[in-house]
Every structure is written in C-alpha cells, then in structure tokens.
Design a protein around this motif. Structure first.
Motif: not given
Length: 170
Positions: A58-65, A151-153, A90-96
């Motif tokens: 999972v990746a997140c993108h954020y926009t800030t002023p 993000v639906p798994i 963005i790839g197979p989801i796994s939890f660490t």
C-alpha cells in the motif's frame, strides 16, 4: 497565567518527541507553483508519496500547500491545513505486525511550533478495507480539515488468498 517554564517545557516536549511514524521520509514527486512571488519563493502545491510501514503493498500520496514569501523561505510560515490524500494497493498486501485502529502511519510538522499533519490507518472489518485519514491538528484549537482514502484488500496477480485486516487488529 502562563509561566515561561511551562511554555519552555511544552516546546521542548513538542520538539523532542520523536515518532516512529515520523521517521519515514516522504518521497517528493513534484511541486507546482500556484502564486508567483517577486524575489522570494512562490507558493506551491507539493505532492509526496509514502509507503505504509505496517502494510506492504500500500502506498499513499498526499498533496500539501507550501507557503512561499519570506516566511516560507526561512521556514517559519504556518502552513495551511488543506491536505488531500489518495492511497492505493500497489502490490500483494501483507501485514508486518498487528496494529490498532487510528495508528499513525506518517506525521510531520506543519508550523514552527504547534501544528502537525498526520496520516492514520484503520480497518473496516465488515468490508475488509483499509481506511486512511489525513488531518492537521493544532495544539490550541484543532483543525476540521481532513481527507479520507480507502484501499480494498484484493487479490494481486495469481495469488488467490486475500488477508483480512481484522486478523491484524490488536
């Protein structure tokens, strides 16, 4: 009545309180000028990317002023609370490891002293969906501005097994 020692202790705590979530450095994707300033930096929108430190895939993108001008140039401008967020698989989801509802994924300061931006994570156990919330808070009066992304798994590639986020809640 405010005492100088109380204020100094509060400032020292705010500056010295490191966060495991804040240890990750975001990747700058690009910046776009929004307001031209003469002889000083322009006001800009900056787009950053981060990876969830607990949820691989999972990746997140954020926009800030980002304020320009003299205060922005020397790093003392209080940034606004307008932050947008989009998170995707963005790839197979796994939890660490296991996590709690509302755990901090990323945190950064938005002003010299009292405002910070946070991205937090939760799990919609009924729908098996990760929910990300970005908000900015201010020590004095808070901030109602926020943005949510889900993000639906889903299965990735040929792997048919999908982990349930409920299994990784504390």
């Amino acid at each position: 009545m405010f005492r100088p020692t109380w204020i100094a202790a509060l400032l020292a705590l705010a500056i010295a309180a490191p966060s495991a979530a804040g240890a990750q450095e975001p990747d700058l994707i690009f910046k776009k000028s929004t307001v031209w300033k003469f002889l000083t930096p322009d006001d800009k929108l900056a787009v950053y990317g981060i990876d969830d430190p607990v949820v691989s895939g999972v990746a997140c993108h954020y926009t800030t002023p980002e304020k320009g001008g003299i205060s922005g140039m020397v790093g003392v401008a209080e940034q606004t609370s307008d932050i947008s967020l989009a998170c995707r698989q963005i790839g197979p989801i796994s939890f660490t490891k296991k996590f709690e509802q509302g755990d901090v994924v990323f945190r950064e300061s938005r002003s010299f002293f009292f405002k910070k931006m946070q991205i937090v994570r939760g799990c919609d156990t009924k729908r098996n969906v990760l929910v990300y919330l970005v908000y900015s808070d201010k020590l004095i009066d808070g901030s109602p501005k926020n943005s949510t992304s889900t993000v639906p798994i889903m299965p990735w590639g040929t792997s048919g097994e999908v982990p349930r986020c409920a299994d990784f809640l504390k």
